[in-house]
Design a protein around this motif. Structure first.
Motif, PDB file in Angstrom:
ATOM      1  N   ARG B  60       0.851  -1.183   0.000  1.00 12.66           N
ATOM      2  CA  ARG B  60       0.000   0.000   0.000  1.00 12.66           C
ATOM      3  C   ARG B  60       0.883   1.227   0.000  1.00 12.66           C
ATOM      4  O   ARG B  60       1.923   1.251   0.655  1.00 12.66           O
ATOM      5  N   SER B  61       0.459   2.239  -0.758  1.00 18.55           N
ATOM      6  CA  SER B  61       1.263   3.450  -0.810  1.00 18.55           C
ATOM      7  C   SER B  61       1.184   4.196   0.515  1.00 18.55           C
ATOM      8  O   SER B  61       0.126   4.263   1.148  1.00 18.55           O
ATOM      9  N   SER B  62       2.313   4.760   0.941  1.00 17.05           N
ATOM     10  CA  SER B  62       2.329   5.433   2.237  1.00 17.05           C
ATOM     11  C   SER B  62       1.643   6.793   2.182  1.00 17.05           C
ATOM     12  O   SER B  62       1.437   7.422   3.210  1.00 17.05           O
ATOM     13  N   THR B  63       1.299   7.267   0.992  1.00 14.07           N
ATOM     14  CA  THR B  63       0.620   8.571   0.937  1.00 14.07           C
ATOM     15  C   THR B  63      -0.893   8.431   0.979  1.00 14.07           C
ATOM     16  O   THR B  63      -1.595   9.430   0.989  1.00 14.07           O
ATOM     17  N   THR B  64      -1.404   7.204   1.009  1.00 13.42           N
ATOM     18  CA  THR B  64      -2.855   7.045   0.875  1.00 13.42           C
ATOM     19  C   THR B  64      -3.568   7.148   2.214  1.00 13.42           C
ATOM     20  O   THR B  64      -2.961   7.068   3.278  1.00 13.42           O
ATOM     21  N   SER B  65      -4.887   7.311   2.133  1.00 17.41           N
ATOM     22  CA  SER B  65      -5.713   7.383   3.334  1.00 17.41           C
ATOM     23  C   SER B  65      -6.584   6.127   3.404  1.00 17.41           C
ATOM     24  O   SER B  65      -6.423   5.215   2.606  1.00 17.41           O
ATOM     25  N   TRP B  66      -7.513   6.113   4.345  1.00 16.65           N
ATOM     26  CA  TRP B  66      -8.358   4.909   4.488  1.00 16.65           C
ATOM     27  C   TRP B  66      -9.246   4.690   3.271  1.00 16.65           C
ATOM     28  O   TRP B  66      -9.718   3.577   3.032  1.00 16.65           O
ATOM     29  N   ILE B  67      -9.476   5.730   2.488  1.00 16.24           N
ATOM     30  CA  ILE B  67     -10.299   5.576   1.277  1.00 16.24           C
ATOM     31  C   ILE B  67      -9.691   4.492   0.377  1.00 16.24           C
ATOM     32  O   ILE B  67     -10.398   3.687  -0.222  1.00 16.24           O
ATOM     33  N   LEU B 117     -12.204   8.016  -6.623  1.00 10.41           N
ATOM     34  CA  LEU B 117     -11.491   8.511  -5.443  1.00 10.41           C
ATOM     35  C   LEU B 117     -10.224   7.692  -5.209  1.00 10.41           C
ATOM     36  O   LEU B 117      -9.153   8.235  -4.902  1.00 10.41           O
ATOM     37  N   LEU B 120      -7.469   8.716  -7.328  1.00 13.64           N
ATOM     38  CA  LEU B 120      -6.838   9.985  -6.949  1.00 13.64           C
ATOM     39  C   LEU B 120      -5.970   9.846  -5.710  1.00 13.64           C
ATOM     40  O   LEU B 120      -5.044  10.624  -5.495  1.00 13.64           O
ATOM     41  N   ASP B 121      -6.286   8.862  -4.875  1.00 16.25           N
ATOM     42  CA  ASP B 121      -5.699   8.828  -3.534  1.00 16.25           C
ATOM     43  C   ASP B 121      -4.198   8.560  -3.545  1.00 16.25           C
ATOM     44  O   ASP B 121      -3.467   9.067  -2.699  1.00 16.25           O
ATOM     45  N   ALA B 122      -3.756   7.753  -4.512  1.00 12.78           N
ATOM     46  CA  ALA B 122      -2.341   7.409  -4.472  1.00 12.78           C
ATOM     47  C   ALA B 122      -1.447   8.600  -4.807  1.00 12.78           C
ATOM     48  O   ALA B 122      -0.278   8.637  -4.435  1.00 12.78           O
ATOM     49  N   GLY B 123      -1.998   9.584  -5.501  1.00 10.83           N
ATOM     50  CA  GLY B 123      -1.229  10.788  -5.744  1.00 10.83           C
ATOM     51  C   GLY B 123      -0.288  10.714  -6.921  1.00 10.83           C
ATOM     52  O   GLY B 123       0.561  11.586  -7.080  1.00 10.83           O
ATOM     53  N   SER B 124      -0.420   9.680  -7.759  1.00 14.66           N
ATOM     54  CA  SER B 124       0.411   9.664  -8.954  1.00 14.66           C
ATOM     55  C   SER B 124      -0.393  10.230 -10.117  1.00 14.66           C
ATOM     56  O   SER B 124      -1.612  10.319 -10.058  1.00 14.66           O
ATOM     57  N   GLU B 220      -2.042   1.360  -8.485  1.00 18.06           N
ATOM     58  CA  GLU B 220      -1.352   1.238  -7.203  1.00 18.06           C
ATOM     59  C   GLU B 220      -1.847   0.055  -6.382  1.00 18.06           C
ATOM     60  O   GLU B 220      -1.401  -0.157  -5.270  1.00 18.06           O
TER      61      GLU B 220
END
Lengths: 674, 318, 221
Positions: B60-67, B117, B120-124, B220
């Motif tokens: 799991r990417s460290s920038t992600t949230s619970w979404i 969503l 978008l969450d992973a931020g890439s 991701e």
């Protein structure tokens, strides 16, 4: 009920006056908002009682001014709106305990709180008023108080202009409302709503149609229907967020109230089919254009304001369909359309207020309204994020939330056009349904953008990096509304009977028995075979499906722990600049609908001297053309200015000349009167 | 007794959706492979893929949230819930009362929302690109879908899927308004291709950033999360295919709970869905993927077809 | 209504609808040669419709019209147009006056309009073909629209021919065809028009190096 009404008025008045008697901001805050919150609780109780009362409650105090009596009447329609206003008012005042801290020092917190009470009071009284004059006075009070609240932050750029724009538009609207009431009073002989309802003789057909249009324009200007919506996206975001929530959540609903009052009560629901069709078309246009402009907006609060235009459109779709059915004597369907419109009214009040409060909380934490500067807020503000997500899912009308239930009902009333006798309407209502489907899909895209860009991925600015969760009172305010969204969605069996009490007297039939099948677990439009939904079961299915997914994952995955790693950035270290921006996200939509947006794009590039393949600096700008402002309002303003320029001949600045004008006018008036 | 039967039927339908979805994906892949003169993987390969993914350790990417972690479950749940609302092998599906066709469309939209969503969450940049494209495709498909559904709903006088399917199944091959029926079917088919990310709208077999939509959002994901997402995509495809075969050609579906009818209904259903999957495989081999900004033309055509279906339903009744 | 008339009118309707759909395909198509192919296909559907009507009503002369349609519109005219396209070396129309999705929406609107206009007269027509009248009008309107929306001379020609197909369908629907002599005249006219337009397109190409008819505005100067 009278006691409750007295308590409500007293609380608002105390909340309005007491804060001005002290000079300690903290005490002012507590006094003002406690008053408003207490009145909110009383209002909810009053609304519920009023809905179930056998007889409408009437109170009347005569006055010395002719045709003005201070008459109040709490019938189910008014009670429903009192309930809506009080619910949102309660949440907004709890939220405001913490939120107004943002304003301490800049503006008088006591005055702000006092105005909040006044604003809530005027809205509550507007829906209760039972006399044309009294209504107009309250309507003006509501408009002026909201104007003052809009310009609270008058030192920020653009706020004063927004306020002025609002003031002008709302007064143009008021002029049309006065015209409407004057037409009614012609036959009724007085300004009492009771006489409007039972005039000595029916208005002639032509006058009725004029009254229809003046009411639509007058109240439509306040509701923000296209093309009268232009002020709304400037004024609503300019106000402090809890005020924006009230303006977008409930103030524009007073216009919906007034339209229903005029069409179904004063005009007795007797009208040609094209009235309903006009309302329906205006609704479809507002819904579609509202959401389209919202998509292009990157100021979170302006985005929400444009969505108010959209949702007013959806409400009008329901009401318009109801009016059309009413014309053709399909009373049960008429009641269904109206019920769908009203259901969406209270739903929109809750989720839009919730979203505005959420936007306020984000602004509170980051001190900016630009979506491009947010990002990663969900990890920093988990509660605000959760509440905002609930609001976003609701406004995008996704099951099993409240927005879904009401939009579904609107769809059903549009689909039941099969029962209409004319081919034209049989075709037009499904097209309206297709527009509603497009609107819903665009709203989904818009809130995926709003939530995704604000709360997910990495922070895009220092503001967002330093954000922290907002104070408890603000979270309680938002939580209250988020809870209402969930309840309104999962428990239609509680809401539909309430709404039925409102639509019953207006359309002459009670339909709650038919709308609620299987002890209320299923919602169905009037004909059960046509369709049905059950949000509780849908919610159970969703939870069940998720659990099965979880179990399978557990069972097969044997609980392997998650490994954390960086997002793949093609070998480069991941930075927030790699994220898609809000502008980029909506770019395909902008391009596909360029006929509507008419975008102008400007790209300036500076290259390195050595090679034109390496860019040193580039600047991208894009604007969309607000067609109504450019092609409808700008020409009018230009003409007006030209006329004003001509009139300057008589404006020379000489006091004596002005006195002469007044003198001549006076003499002429006396001559004419004599 | 009645409740028990209903409960069993729900469970059977649920299991069937879960079990059949990878098979359909396998059929399409096989058809494409054969048309490209390859032997292709076996029909059961997608099952093996899923099983493998479930057993792998997720990253799991460290920038992600619970979404990011919740989204696969929500997407899976919403797709399955949508599948339970429609008749599959029996025209009267037990959960019919819980939602009509609009509820089904909106349940799928719930999945799309969380998929966007998650992208978008992973931020890439890839995720954002996929999300943005998914948003426009879903937006344009929606009105066409609504109108084509309505055209069919009018024929049956209901928007409840079971009623629609049951009524047209009883007619045994007679279509009330053939032009309207055909055009609504064409519109629905285009919408299906768009909504389930098939060629010519999206290519499920590519990982090229210029062209991918659905895969870009899942980039991701790994391990069990990816498995759930892939499975959900398969179920979504199956849901759309089922809608087409059962709404437009429901003949053969079981119209009562008699054991024999159920068995034949199931068999006929599997054959029909597999047949449609073959058609999709052929189409994917025949056409190239469209440029993103040509997709509106395709979906615009679907919308017009649906609109005409509606017009003809009212005007051309023999 | 007897069973056979019912089935017959359904078949006629189906064919007319296919005619209409091919119109939409023309509107949605960018490739010039595909437009021509679609026109040929449409003419084929037209001939089928005419033959169906002839079979169901027993009017022999409609068979002749159907045969002529096949010869002129399915074989000869498309061949001429294809030749023109080959020579001109343009295969696609990239810039249009109205983009494709908007064009499709407008055409959808035109169909609705056509149905409303013909509403009052439809019950007066023959039972078998009365619905085709509305479709014929819609085809005429869409053909006209194509001529406005497109820039290349070839597609405008196709638009014109589509309109002509609409007129033919209309006469078949409303009056079970025109007198034979008129029909022959019309076919001759269309053929000549096609030839002239082909020559005119060549001249356009020579004069402006393009078959974009909007270049014609340059003649004013």
């Amino acid at each position: 009920m009278t006691t409750l009404l007295t308590v409500l008025l007293a609380c608002y008045l105390l909340g309005g006056v007491l804060p001005l008697c002290t000079s300690r901001p903290s005490l002012q805050t507590i006094l003002a908002h406690s008053g408003a919150a207490a009145a909110g609780v009383a209002g909810i109780a009053l609304g519920l009682l009023g809905l179930f009362a056998a007889q409408p409650l009437t109170l009347s105090v005569p006055s010395n001014i002719p045709s003005l009596t201070f008459a109040l009447r709490l019938d189910p329609l008014a009670a429903f709106f009192v309930l809506t206003i009080s619910l949102v008012g309660l949440a907004a005042s709890i939220y405001a305990y913490g939120y107004v801290r943002e304003f301490t020092g800049r503006v008088s917190v006591g005055l702000l709180g006092s105005l909040l009470n006044g604003f809530l009071l005027s809205m509550t009284l507007v829906v209760l008023a039972d006399n044309g004059f009294f209504f107009l006075i309250l309507w003006e009070a509501m408009s002026l108080l909201s104007y003052v609240l809009v310009v609270t932050d008058h030192e920020r750029p653009g706020v004063r202009e927004a306020g002025l724009f609002y003031l002008i538009m709302t007064h143009v609207g008021t002029a049309f409302i006065i015209l409407t009431f004057v037409i009614f009073s012609q036959e009724a002989g007085s300004f009492s709503f009771d006489d409007f309802r039972h005039p000595d003789q029916r208005l002639p057909e032509g006058l009725r149609s004029i009254a229809f249009f003046t009411a639509l324009i007058g109240f439509g200007a306040k509701a923000g229907i296209v093309p009268l919506h232009v002020w709304l996206p400037y004024a609503h975001p300019a106000a402090p967020s809890h005020i924006s929530a009230l303006m977008s959540g409930v103030m524009i609903k007073t216009a919906v109230y007034a339209l229903i009052r005029v069409y179904f009560d004063f005009l007795e629901g007797v009208f040609p089919w094209w009235w309903g069709f006009t309302v329906l078309s205006v609704g479809a246009l507002s819904a579609l254009l509202g959401v389209m402009y919202a998509l292009m907006e990157h100021d979170l609060k302006s985005l929400l304001a444009f969505h108010s235009v959209e949702n007013i459109g959806i409400i009008l779709l329901g009401i318009g369909a109801g009016m059309i059915f009413h014309t053709y004597g399909l009373h049960e369907l008429a009641a269904l359309g109206l019920l769908a419109g009203l259901y969406h009214t209270i739903n929109h009040a809750t989720f839009k207020a919730l979203l505005f409060l959420g936007a306020g909380a984000v602004q509170f934490a980051t001190h900016t309204r630009d979506i491009e500067e947010y990002g990663g807020l969900l990890r920093r503000m988990p509660w605000t994020g959760l509440f905002f997500l609930i609001g976003a899912v609701s406004i995008a009308a996704l099951p099993p939330t409240n927005g879904f239930v009401s939009e579904w009902l609107v769809f059903q009333s549009l689909f039941l056009s099969v029962q209409l006798p004319t081919l034209f309407l049989k075709l037009m209502l499904p097209i309206a349904a297709a527009i509603l489907a497009l609107t819903g899909a665009l709203a989904l895209a818009c809130f995926a953008k709003a939530f995704g860009m604000s709360f997910l991925a990495q922070p895009r600015s220092a503001h967002a990096r330093q954000a922290v969760e907002v104070p408890l009172s603000m979270r309680i305010g938002m939580g209250l509304l988020a809870g209402s969204c969930v309840v309104l969605g999962l428990a239609p069996m509680l809401i539909v009977p309430l709404l039925d009490r409102v639509t019953g007297p207006l359309t002459g039939v009670a339909i709650s028995e038919k709308v609620l099948a299987l002890d209320g677990w299923v919602v169905a439009p009037v004909t059960v075979e046509f369709s049905s939904i059950s949000t509780p079961v849908l919610a159970a299915l969703l939870v069940g499906g998720g659990l099965v997914g979880l179990l399978i994952a557990r069972w097969l995955g044997k609980g392997l722990p998650v490994r954390y790693s960086r997002t793949w950035g093609c070998g480069l270290p991941l930075t927030p600049r790699m994220e898609y921006t809000a502008t980029g996200f909506v770019q395909p939509i902008k391009q596909v609908f360029e006929t509507i947006y008419q975008p102008t794009v400007k790209l300036e590039r500076e290259f390195l001297e050595q090679s034109k393949y390496f860019i040193r600096h580039q600047r991208f700008e894009f604007h969309i053309e607000p067609i109504f402002e450019t092609y409808m309002y700008r020409p009018v303003v230009t003409k007006l200015l030209a006329v004003a320029e001509r009139l300057r001949v008589i404006q020379v600045g000489s006091l004596h000349l002005y006195l002469t004008y007044i003198f001549v006018t006076l003499v002429l008036l006396l001559l004419w009167a004599g | 007794m009645y409740a028990m039967v209903q409960l069993v039927l729900i469970v059977v339908q649920f299991v069937m959706l879960l079990a059949l979805a990878p098979f359909i994906v396998g059929v399409i892949r096989k058809v494409k492979a054969r048309l490209q003169c390859r032997r292709g993987a076996g029909l059961l390969q997608p099952y093996a893929d899923l099983a493998k993914l479930f057993r792998k350790q997720p990253v799991r990417s460290s920038t992600t949230s619970w979404i990011f972690t919740a989204a696969p479950y929500i997407v899976f749940a919403s797709t399955v819930a949508a599948g339970l609302l429609m008749p599959v092998f029996l025209s009267h599906t037990p959960l019919n009362f819980a939602g009509n066709i609009i509820a089904l469309v909106y349940l799928l939209a719930l999945g799309t929302f969380f998929l966007i969503l998650a992208g978008l969450d992973a931020g890439s940049a890839f995720g954002g690109m996929g999300s943005s494209r998914e948003a426009i495709v879903a937006t344009l498909a929606e009105p066409a879908m609504m109108l084509s559904i309505l055209a069919i709903a009018l024929t049956a006088g209901s928007t409840n899927l079971s009623t629609i399917v049951h009524q047209s199944a009883l007619l045994e091959g007679v279509v009330l308004a053939p032009p309207a029926h055909l055009m609504a079917l064409a519109a629905m088919f285009i919408v299906t291709l768009a909504e389930t990310g098939r060629v010519p709208v999206d290519n499920p077999a590519t990982h090229l950033e210029l062209t991918m939509i659905h895969e870009a959002m899942l980039l991701e994901y790994s391990g069990r999360y990816l498995a759930l997402m892939e499975w959900a995509a398969g179920i979504k495809l199956l849901v759309f295919l089922t809608l087409i075969v059962n709404v437009f050609a429901p003949w053969g579906i079981a119209t009562s709970v008699a054991p024999l009818a159920l068995v034949t209904g199931t068999a006929v259903y599997v054959v029909k869905v597999a047949g449609l999957a073959v058609v999709i495989g052929v189409i994917e081999s025949m056409f190239a993927k469209l440029r993103l900004f040509r997709v509106p033309e395709l979906l615009g055509a679907a919308f017009i077809l649906a609109l005409l279906a509606l017009v003809f339903f009212y005007t051309l009744r023999g | 209504m007897s069973e056979s008339t019912h089935l017959g009118s359904q078949l006629v309707n189906l064919c007319s609808v296919l005619l209409l759909l091919s119109c939409f395909a023309v509107v949605a198509q960018r490739r010039l040669s595909a437009c021509v192919d679609l026109f040929a296909l449409q003419s084929f559907f037209l001939a089928t419709t005419a033959a169906l009507v002839a079979f169901l009503t027993g009017h022999r002369h409609i068979y002749l019209a159907a045969a002529l349609t096949v010869v002129v519109k399915v074989i000869v005219l498309p061949r001429i147009l294809r030749k023109v396209i080959e020579r001109l070396n343009v295969s696609r129309e990239l810039v249009m006056n109205i983009n494709i999705p908007a064009g499709l929406l407008i055409c959808g609107g035109l169909v609705v309009v056509a149905f409303f206009i013909t509403q009052p007269i439809i019950p007066l027509g023959y039972l078998l073909t009365r619905d085709s009248l509305a479709i014929a009008l819609a085809i005429i309107l869409i053909g006209f629209f194509t001529m406005i929306a497109r820039k290349k001379a070839v597609t405008q020609m196709v638009g014109f021919l589509v309109m002509e197909n609409g007129v033919f369908l209309g006469t078949t629907a409303a009056a079970y065809g025109m007198p034979l002599i008129v029909e022959l005249g019309v076919f001759f006219d269309v053929l000549v028009a096609g030839l002239i337009a082909g020559i005119y397109t060549h001249r356009l190409q020579d004069a402006f190096d393009s078959v974009d008819t909007s270049e014609l505005t340059a003649l004013k100067e």
